[in-house]
Design a protein around this motif. Structure first.
Motif, PDB file in Angstrom:
ATOM      1  N   VAL A 264     -10.241  -6.113  -7.227  1.00  0.00           N
ATOM      2  CA  VAL A 264      -9.005  -6.017  -8.153  1.00  0.00           C
ATOM      3  C   VAL A 264      -8.234  -4.785  -7.664  1.00  0.00           C
ATOM      4  CG1 VAL A 264      -8.446  -5.030 -10.517  1.00  0.00           C
ATOM      5  CG2 VAL A 264     -10.140  -6.815 -10.167  1.00  0.00           C
ATOM      6  N   LEU A 265      -8.736  -3.526  -7.326  1.00  0.00           N
ATOM      7  CA  LEU A 265      -8.251  -2.334  -6.700  1.00  0.00           C
ATOM      8  C   LEU A 265      -7.323  -2.779  -5.527  1.00  0.00           C
ATOM      9  CD1 LEU A 265      -8.066   0.513  -7.391  1.00  0.00           C
ATOM     10  CD2 LEU A 265      -9.837   0.957  -5.654  1.00  0.00           C
ATOM     11  N   GLU A 266      -7.758  -3.631  -4.760  1.00  0.00           N
ATOM     12  CA  GLU A 266      -6.839  -4.167  -3.462  1.00  0.00           C
ATOM     13  C   GLU A 266      -5.655  -4.755  -4.058  1.00  0.00           C
ATOM     14  OE1 GLU A 266      -8.411  -7.174  -0.879  1.00  0.00           O
ATOM     15  OE2 GLU A 266      -6.385  -7.370   0.246  1.00  0.00           O
ATOM     16  N   ILE A 267      -5.792  -5.584  -5.103  1.00  0.00           N
ATOM     17  CA  ILE A 267      -4.545  -6.314  -5.628  1.00  0.00           C
ATOM     18  C   ILE A 267      -3.578  -5.278  -6.091  1.00  0.00           C
ATOM     19  CG2 ILE A 267      -3.811  -7.627  -7.731  1.00  0.00           C
ATOM     20  CD1 ILE A 267      -6.245  -9.512  -7.147  1.00  0.00           C
TER      21      ILE A 267
ATOM     22  N   LEU B 128       1.274  -2.129  -5.894  1.00  0.00           N
ATOM     23  CA  LEU B 128       2.131  -0.663  -6.035  1.00  0.00           C
ATOM     24  C   LEU B 128       2.693  -0.547  -4.784  1.00  0.00           C
ATOM     25  CD1 LEU B 128       2.552   2.082  -7.421  1.00  0.00           C
ATOM     26  CD2 LEU B 128       0.530   2.907  -6.191  1.00  0.00           C
ATOM     27  N   ASN B 129       2.049  -0.842  -3.584  1.00  0.00           N
ATOM     28  CA  ASN B 129       3.010  -0.901  -2.181  1.00  0.00           C
ATOM     29  C   ASN B 129       4.127  -1.731  -2.195  1.00  0.00           C
ATOM     30  OD1 ASN B 129       1.434   1.347  -1.108  1.00  0.00           O
ATOM     31  ND2 ASN B 129       0.014  -0.321  -0.140  1.00  0.00           N
TER      32      ASN B 129
ATOM     33  N   PHE C 220       1.703   0.155 -12.448  1.00  0.00           N
ATOM     34  CA  PHE C 220       0.675  -0.171 -11.464  1.00  0.00           C
ATOM     35  C   PHE C 220      -0.196   1.209 -11.074  1.00  0.00           C
ATOM     36  CE2 PHE C 220       2.922  -3.939 -10.272  1.00  0.00           C
ATOM     37  CZ  PHE C 220       2.125  -5.011 -10.378  1.00  0.00           C
ATOM     38  N   SER C 221       0.496   2.317 -11.136  1.00  0.00           N
ATOM     39  CA  SER C 221      -0.171   3.590 -11.079  1.00  0.00           C
ATOM     40  C   SER C 221      -1.390   3.895 -11.869  1.00  0.00           C
ATOM     41  CB  SER C 221       0.528   4.843 -10.904  1.00  0.00           C
ATOM     42  OG  SER C 221       1.487   4.802  -9.485  1.00  0.00           O
TER      43      SER C 221
ATOM     44  N   LYS D 157      -6.979   3.537 -13.936  1.00  0.00           N
ATOM     45  CA  LYS D 157      -7.953   3.134 -14.804  1.00  0.00           C
ATOM     46  C   LYS D 157      -9.190   2.213 -14.180  1.00  0.00           C
ATOM     47  CE  LYS D 157      -5.237   2.987 -19.105  1.00  0.00           C
ATOM     48  NZ  LYS D 157      -4.202   2.184 -19.922  1.00  0.00           N
ATOM     49  N   VAL D 158      -8.740   1.491 -13.084  1.00  0.00           N
ATOM     50  CA  VAL D 158      -9.747   0.872 -12.493  1.00  0.00           C
ATOM     51  C   VAL D 158     -10.838   1.909 -11.705  1.00  0.00           C
ATOM     52  CG1 VAL D 158     -10.304  -0.765 -10.372  1.00  0.00           C
ATOM     53  CG2 VAL D 158      -8.504  -1.448 -12.474  1.00  0.00           C
TER      54      VAL D 158
END
Ligand SMILES: [Fe+2]
Ligand SMILES: [Fe+2]
Length: 158
Positions: free
Chosen positions: A82-85, A90-91, A133-134, A139-140
Protein backbone atom coordinates in the motif's frame (compact mmCIF):
# COMPACT_ATOMS: atom_id res chain seq x y z
CA UNK A 1 -5.25 31.30 -28.18
CA UNK A 2 -1.55 30.97 -28.83
CA UNK A 3 -0.69 27.76 -30.74
CA UNK A 4 2.08 26.84 -28.30
CA UNK A 5 -0.35 27.15 -25.37
CA UNK A 6 -3.04 25.08 -27.15
CA UNK A 7 -0.49 22.31 -27.67
CA UNK A 8 0.68 22.50 -24.06
CA UNK A 9 -2.90 22.29 -22.74
CA UNK A 10 -3.59 19.34 -25.05
CA UNK A 11 -0.56 17.57 -23.58
CA UNK A 12 -1.83 18.31 -20.06
CA UNK A 13 -5.44 17.24 -20.62
CA UNK A 14 -4.19 13.96 -22.04
CA UNK A 15 -1.91 13.60 -19.02
CA UNK A 16 -4.98 14.04 -16.77
CA UNK A 17 -6.65 11.11 -18.57
CA UNK A 18 -3.40 9.15 -18.20
CA UNK A 19 -3.46 10.02 -14.47
CA UNK A 20 -7.02 8.69 -14.26
CA UNK A 21 -5.80 5.37 -15.63
CA UNK A 22 -2.86 5.28 -13.19
CA UNK A 23 -5.41 5.47 -10.34
CA UNK A 24 -7.85 3.10 -12.04
CA UNK A 25 -5.16 0.41 -12.03
CA UNK A 26 -4.56 1.09 -8.30
CA UNK A 27 -8.31 0.96 -7.59
CA UNK A 28 -8.43 -2.52 -9.07
CA UNK A 29 -5.31 -3.64 -7.21
CA UNK A 30 -7.14 -2.75 -3.96
CA UNK A 31 -10.33 -4.43 -5.18
CA UNK A 32 -8.29 -7.59 -5.73
CA UNK A 33 -6.90 -7.33 -2.16
CA UNK A 34 -10.43 -6.83 -0.73
CA UNK A 35 -9.43 -3.42 0.66
CA UNK A 36 -12.83 -1.85 -0.06
CA UNK A 37 -12.06 1.51 1.51
CA UNK A 38 -8.95 2.09 -0.58
CA UNK A 39 -10.79 0.77 -3.63
CA UNK A 40 -13.46 3.42 -3.08
CA UNK A 41 -10.91 6.17 -2.40
CA UNK A 42 -9.04 5.45 -5.62
CA UNK A 43 -12.27 5.22 -7.61
CA UNK A 44 -12.99 8.80 -6.53
CA UNK A 45 -9.42 9.76 -7.42
CA UNK A 46 -9.92 8.22 -10.89
CA UNK A 47 -13.11 10.24 -11.41
CA UNK A 48 -11.49 13.46 -10.21
CA UNK A 49 -8.70 13.09 -12.77
CA UNK A 50 -11.29 12.69 -15.53
CA UNK A 51 -12.98 15.85 -14.23
CA UNK A 52 -9.63 17.67 -14.45
CA UNK A 53 -9.35 16.57 -18.09
CA UNK A 54 -12.95 17.60 -18.77
CA UNK A 55 -12.41 21.04 -17.26
CA UNK A 56 -9.49 21.65 -19.63
CA UNK A 57 -11.55 20.33 -22.57
CA UNK A 58 -14.50 22.61 -21.77
CA UNK A 59 -12.13 25.56 -21.54
CA UNK A 60 -10.45 24.76 -24.85
CA UNK A 61 -13.83 24.42 -26.58
CA UNK A 62 -15.05 27.69 -25.04
CA UNK A 63 -11.96 29.40 -26.44
CA UNK A 64 -12.42 27.84 -29.88
CA UNK A 65 -9.25 25.75 -29.52
CA UNK A 66 -9.16 22.20 -30.91
CA UNK A 67 -8.96 19.36 -28.37
CA UNK A 68 -6.68 16.55 -29.50
CA UNK A 69 -7.15 13.17 -27.75
CA UNK A 70 -4.05 10.98 -27.70
CA UNK A 71 -2.91 7.61 -26.40
CA UNK A 72 -0.59 6.87 -23.52
CA UNK A 73 1.48 4.18 -21.83
CA UNK A 74 -0.02 1.23 -19.94
CA UNK A 75 -0.19 2.13 -16.23
CA UNK A 76 1.51 0.08 -13.52
CA UNK A 77 -0.84 -2.69 -12.35
CA UNK A 78 1.28 -4.62 -9.85
CA UNK A 79 2.59 -3.30 -6.55
CA UNK A 80 4.45 -4.58 -3.49
CA UNK A 81 2.56 -2.67 -0.80
CA UNK A 82 0.00 0.00 0.00
CA UNK A 83 2.85 2.32 0.89
CA UNK A 84 4.42 1.81 -2.54
CA UNK A 85 1.12 2.76 -4.20
CA UNK A 86 0.76 5.89 -2.11
CA UNK A 87 4.36 6.97 -2.67
CA UNK A 88 4.00 6.34 -6.42
CA UNK A 89 0.83 8.46 -6.31
CA UNK A 90 2.48 11.31 -4.43
CA UNK A 91 5.37 11.36 -6.90
CA UNK A 92 2.87 11.35 -9.75
CA UNK A 93 1.07 14.35 -8.26
CA UNK A 94 4.38 16.18 -7.81
CA UNK A 95 5.01 15.65 -11.52
CA UNK A 96 1.54 17.03 -12.30
CA UNK A 97 2.22 20.06 -10.11
CA UNK A 98 5.46 20.73 -12.01
CA UNK A 99 3.61 20.52 -15.32
CA UNK A 100 0.81 22.84 -14.13
CA UNK A 101 3.40 25.35 -12.92
CA UNK A 102 5.14 25.23 -16.31
CA UNK A 103 1.79 25.86 -18.01
CA UNK A 104 1.22 28.82 -15.70
CA UNK A 105 4.62 30.25 -16.60
CA UNK A 106 3.76 29.95 -20.29
CA UNK A 107 0.33 31.60 -19.84
CA UNK A 108 1.91 34.45 -17.86
CA UNK A 109 4.57 35.02 -20.50
CA UNK A 110 1.81 35.16 -23.13
CA UNK A 111 -0.32 37.42 -20.88
CA UNK A 112 -3.25 35.07 -21.47
CA UNK A 113 -5.27 36.18 -18.44
CA UNK A 114 -8.19 33.78 -18.97
CA UNK A 115 -5.81 30.80 -19.00
CA UNK A 116 -4.01 32.16 -15.94
CA UNK A 117 -7.36 32.28 -14.12
CA UNK A 118 -8.14 28.69 -15.18
CA UNK A 119 -4.71 27.44 -14.16
CA UNK A 120 -5.01 29.08 -10.75
CA UNK A 121 -7.74 26.50 -10.00
CA UNK A 122 -5.31 23.69 -10.88
CA UNK A 123 -2.53 25.25 -8.78
CA UNK A 124 -4.87 25.18 -5.77
CA UNK A 125 -6.11 21.68 -6.61
CA UNK A 126 -2.53 20.36 -6.71
CA UNK A 127 -1.90 21.61 -3.17
CA UNK A 128 -4.87 19.48 -2.09
CA UNK A 129 -3.82 16.48 -4.20
CA UNK A 130 -0.33 16.38 -2.72
CA UNK A 131 -1.68 16.95 0.80
CA UNK A 132 -4.18 14.06 0.43
CA UNK A 133 -1.48 11.56 -0.47
CA UNK A 134 1.03 12.88 2.10
CA UNK A 135 -1.62 12.48 4.77
CA UNK A 136 -2.39 8.90 3.72
CA UNK A 137 1.34 8.05 3.65
CA UNK A 138 1.74 9.39 7.20
CA UNK A 139 -1.27 7.38 8.35
CA UNK A 140 -0.10 4.15 6.72
CA UNK A 141 3.36 4.61 8.29
CA UNK A 142 1.69 4.97 11.70
CA UNK A 143 -0.27 1.75 11.32
CA UNK A 144 1.01 -1.78 10.92
CA UNK A 145 -0.77 -4.38 8.79
CA UNK A 146 -3.31 -4.79 11.59
CA UNK A 147 -4.09 -1.09 11.63
CA UNK A 148 -4.42 -1.09 7.85
CA UNK A 149 -7.83 -2.74 8.09
CA UNK A 150 -9.00 -0.03 10.50
CA UNK A 151 -7.57 2.61 8.19
CA UNK A 152 -9.32 0.99 5.22
CA UNK A 153 -12.62 1.67 6.99
CA UNK A 154 -11.71 5.32 7.61
CA UNK A 155 -10.48 5.87 4.05
CA UNK A 156 -13.76 4.42 2.76
CA UNK A 157 -15.60 7.43 4.19
CA UNK A 158 -14.22 9.80 1.52
FE1 LIG B 1 -5.35 16.01 -12.06
FE1 LIG C 1 -4.31 14.46 -9.36
Amino acid sequence: MDKKLIEAINVQLNFEIESAHVYLAMQNYFANKSLKGFEHWFQIQFREELEHAQKFMNYMNDRGARVDIRGFATPKNEFESVLEILETSLNHEKEVTKRINNLMTMAMELKDYATIALLQWYVNEQVEEEANFSELIDKVKMTGNHGLLMLDHVVGKR
